[in-house]
Scaffold this motif. Sequence first.
Motif, PDB file in Angstrom:
ATOM      1  N   ALA A 177      -6.112  -0.858  -6.077  1.00 54.75           N
ATOM      2  CA  ALA A 177      -6.301   0.215  -5.173  1.00 54.75           C
ATOM      3  C   ALA A 177      -5.147   0.286  -4.106  1.00 54.75           C
ATOM      4  O   ALA A 177      -4.857   1.434  -3.759  1.00 54.75           O
ATOM      5  N   GLN A 178      -4.418  -0.613  -3.679  1.00 59.08           N
ATOM      6  CA  GLN A 178      -3.481  -0.492  -2.795  1.00 59.08           C
ATOM      7  C   GLN A 178      -2.140   0.006  -3.703  1.00 59.08           C
ATOM      8  O   GLN A 178      -1.507   1.058  -2.891  1.00 59.08           O
ATOM      9  N   GLY A 179      -1.975  -0.172  -4.729  1.00 54.38           N
ATOM     10  CA  GLY A 179      -0.878   0.413  -5.608  1.00 54.38           C
ATOM     11  C   GLY A 179       0.408   0.440  -5.541  1.00 54.38           C
ATOM     12  O   GLY A 179       1.250   0.830  -6.240  1.00 54.38           O
ATOM     13  N   GLN A 180       1.033  -0.370  -4.534  1.00 54.89           N
ATOM     14  CA  GLN A 180       2.338  -0.403  -4.487  1.00 54.89           C
ATOM     15  C   GLN A 180       3.067  -1.713  -4.237  1.00 54.89           C
ATOM     16  O   GLN A 180       2.250  -2.874  -4.213  1.00 54.89           O
ATOM     17  N   ILE A 207       7.457  -6.617   7.829  1.00 55.09           N
ATOM     18  CA  ILE A 207       7.357  -5.943   6.401  1.00 55.09           C
ATOM     19  C   ILE A 207       6.918  -7.100   5.780  1.00 55.09           C
ATOM     20  O   ILE A 207       7.528  -8.128   5.672  1.00 55.09           O
ATOM     21  N   SER A 208       6.003  -7.012   4.997  1.00 49.24           N
ATOM     22  CA  SER A 208       5.297  -7.718   3.900  1.00 49.24           C
ATOM     23  C   SER A 208       6.245  -7.994   2.750  1.00 49.24           C
ATOM     24  O   SER A 208       7.041  -6.995   2.403  1.00 49.24           O
ATOM     25  N   ASP A 209       6.276  -9.106   1.932  1.00 47.83           N
ATOM     26  CA  ASP A 209       7.136  -9.494   0.964  1.00 47.83           C
ATOM     27  C   ASP A 209       6.228  -9.784  -0.126  1.00 47.83           C
ATOM     28  O   ASP A 209       5.770 -10.956  -0.321  1.00 47.83           O
ATOM     29  N   HIS A 210       6.137  -8.962  -1.150  1.00 48.92           N
ATOM     30  CA  HIS A 210       5.039  -8.975  -2.276  1.00 48.92           C
ATOM     31  C   HIS A 210       5.573  -8.637  -3.720  1.00 48.92           C
ATOM     32  O   HIS A 210       6.669  -7.636  -3.716  1.00 48.92           O
ATOM     33  N   TYR A 211       5.128  -9.351  -4.564  1.00 47.74           N
ATOM     34  CA  TYR A 211       5.493  -8.932  -6.032  1.00 47.74           C
ATOM     35  C   TYR A 211       4.413  -7.936  -6.648  1.00 47.74           C
ATOM     36  O   TYR A 211       4.639  -6.904  -7.154  1.00 47.74           O
ATOM     37  N   TYR A 227       1.643  -7.570  15.774  1.00 50.98           N
ATOM     38  CA  TYR A 227       1.753  -6.487  14.675  1.00 50.98           C
ATOM     39  C   TYR A 227       0.693  -5.860  14.119  1.00 50.98           C
ATOM     40  O   TYR A 227      -0.070  -6.523  13.770  1.00 50.98           O
ATOM     41  N   VAL A 228       0.522  -4.661  14.148  1.00 49.06           N
ATOM     42  CA  VAL A 228      -0.554  -3.835  13.588  1.00 49.06           C
ATOM     43  C   VAL A 228      -0.159  -3.001  12.548  1.00 49.06           C
ATOM     44  O   VAL A 228       0.737  -2.335  12.691  1.00 49.06           O
ATOM     45  N   SER A 229      -0.833  -2.967  11.327  1.00 44.44           N
ATOM     46  CA  SER A 229      -0.653  -2.131  10.132  1.00 44.44           C
ATOM     47  C   SER A 229      -1.905  -1.164  10.231  1.00 44.44           C
ATOM     48  O   SER A 229      -2.870  -1.786  10.506  1.00 44.44           O
ATOM     49  N   ASN A 230      -1.616  -0.061   9.704  1.00 45.77           N
ATOM     50  CA  ASN A 230      -2.755   0.936   9.732  1.00 45.77           C
ATOM     51  C   ASN A 230      -3.054   1.341   8.076  1.00 45.77           C
ATOM     52  O   ASN A 230      -2.223   1.592   7.358  1.00 45.77           O
ATOM     53  N   ILE A 231      -4.166   0.970   7.631  1.00 46.53           N
ATOM     54  CA  ILE A 231      -4.710   1.058   6.551  1.00 46.53           C
ATOM     55  C   ILE A 231      -4.815   2.493   6.197  1.00 46.53           C
ATOM     56  O   ILE A 231      -5.489   3.095   6.977  1.00 46.53           O
ATOM     57  N   GLY A 232      -4.574   3.130   4.855  1.00 44.96           N
ATOM     58  CA  GLY A 232      -4.935   4.591   4.696  1.00 44.96           C
ATOM     59  C   GLY A 232      -4.063   5.608   5.065  1.00 44.96           C
ATOM     60  O   GLY A 232      -3.154   5.482   5.474  1.00 44.96           O
ATOM     61  N   GLU A 242       0.822  -1.105  -0.025  1.00 43.83           N
ATOM     62  CA  GLU A 242      -0.096  -0.113  -0.144  1.00 43.83           C
ATOM     63  C   GLU A 242       0.738   1.301  -0.076  1.00 43.83           C
ATOM     64  O   GLU A 242       0.386   2.330  -0.465  1.00 43.83           O
ATOM     65  N   PHE A 243       2.098   1.239   0.607  1.00 43.35           N
ATOM     66  CA  PHE A 243       2.862   2.459   0.519  1.00 43.35           C
ATOM     67  C   PHE A 243       4.029   2.529  -0.142  1.00 43.35           C
ATOM     68  O   PHE A 243       4.751   1.439  -0.458  1.00 43.35           O
ATOM     69  N   THR A 244       4.580   3.714  -0.516  1.00 43.02           N
ATOM     70  CA  THR A 244       5.661   3.825  -1.288  1.00 43.02           C
ATOM     71  C   THR A 244       6.971   3.511  -0.339  1.00 43.02           C
ATOM     72  O   THR A 244       6.910   3.540   0.792  1.00 43.02           O
ATOM     73  N   PRO A 245       8.177   3.484  -0.886  1.00 45.25           N
ATOM     74  CA  PRO A 245       9.468   3.249  -0.088  1.00 45.25           C
ATOM     75  C   PRO A 245       9.451   4.313   0.928  1.00 45.25           C
ATOM     76  O   PRO A 245       9.684   4.233   2.159  1.00 45.25           O
ATOM     77  N   ALA A 246       9.525   5.678   0.454  1.00 42.07           N
ATOM     78  CA  ALA A 246       9.478   6.921   1.444  1.00 42.07           C
ATOM     79  C   ALA A 246       8.534   6.567   2.570  1.00 42.07           C
ATOM     80  O   ALA A 246       8.959   7.123   3.643  1.00 42.07           O
ATOM     81  N   GLU A 247       7.433   6.356   2.243  1.00 39.08           N
ATOM     82  CA  GLU A 247       6.189   6.453   3.222  1.00 39.08           C
ATOM     83  C   GLU A 247       6.582   5.429   4.160  1.00 39.08           C
ATOM     84  O   GLU A 247       6.529   5.413   5.413  1.00 39.08           O
TER      85      GLU A 247
END
Length: 317
Positions: free
Chosen positions: A44-47, A34-38, A292-297, A11-16
């Motif tokens: 809509a998540q976009g990254q 940290i998630s590991d995805h291709y 571990y908690v992740s914040n959407i949005g 969902e987020f850019t490297p800088a974010e």
Amino acid sequence: MKVGYFLSSEEFTPAELLDQARRAEQAGFESLWISDHYHPWVDAQGQSPFVWSMIGALSQVTTLPITTAVTCPTVRIHPAVLAQAAATSAVLTNGRFVLGVGSGEALNEHIFGDAWPNADVRLEMLEEAVAVMRALWEGGFVNHRGTHYTVENARIYTMPETPPAIYVSGFGPKAVDLAARIGDGYVSTSPDGELVRRFRDGGGGSKPAQGGFKACFAPTEDEAVRIAYERWPNAGVPGELSQVLPSPKHFEQASEMVPPEKMREAHVCGSDPDAHLQQIEQYAKAGFDEVYVSNIGPHQAGFFDLYKSKVLPALKR
């Protein structure tokens, strides 16, 4: 219970992500996933930045321990290459790196056109991959000719003082049994106490159990539900579809069957600290050692302020 922050690469850019890691440490979180995805799950998540580049960058901006949640070391990247990546990550973080692994999903692993194996074969591949990585971390040259992998005259030269721990993800009985047998710890995204007990009784004993969930902070619960449905409707996709659907467009199609109200069950929505505390408590009651908690949005500042001022202090009390 140890509480960490979950960096969502989808969902987020490297800088974010780097900014969130800094904020997490300042807010009082104790570690990072940290998630590991291709691919992202839906467009809509976009990254989807490369996790190994991100870990290198994270090592320079935070002192928090980092776990991949999770890497699939079987199809997209050969385990001999991942062994080198994990060893370098452990060196960069001064030993504060854990390699979380799992059997993967077609969304990320099918990109070369390989057939996507059934669940039993994926677990067999995972077990062999873990053995290959551990052999390489012992030092010296490794030659391996197994059912799924061949390694010839391979040696990792940049090594940490202690090899990285490997935590194994499991959502079903067979995967949990494998985690108990070969893992240095257990990873899950469900507060399922029965699976934690199965891990411990099957050989996991007192090894760490990590759990994770997604929240969506917003000024109101309704706004949070709207944001969560826009960005993470796939959280409501049932059964084994998350392991077999091959592309974000297929997850978007499947997500059309998920009603928006399902987000109230799938995620912690809103700004009520008690709701966040109750979700953390579910993981504590299930027997997890870390959550571990992740914040959407977009409301990252509000989320970190909530946890710094109310959620994390309440847990310490």
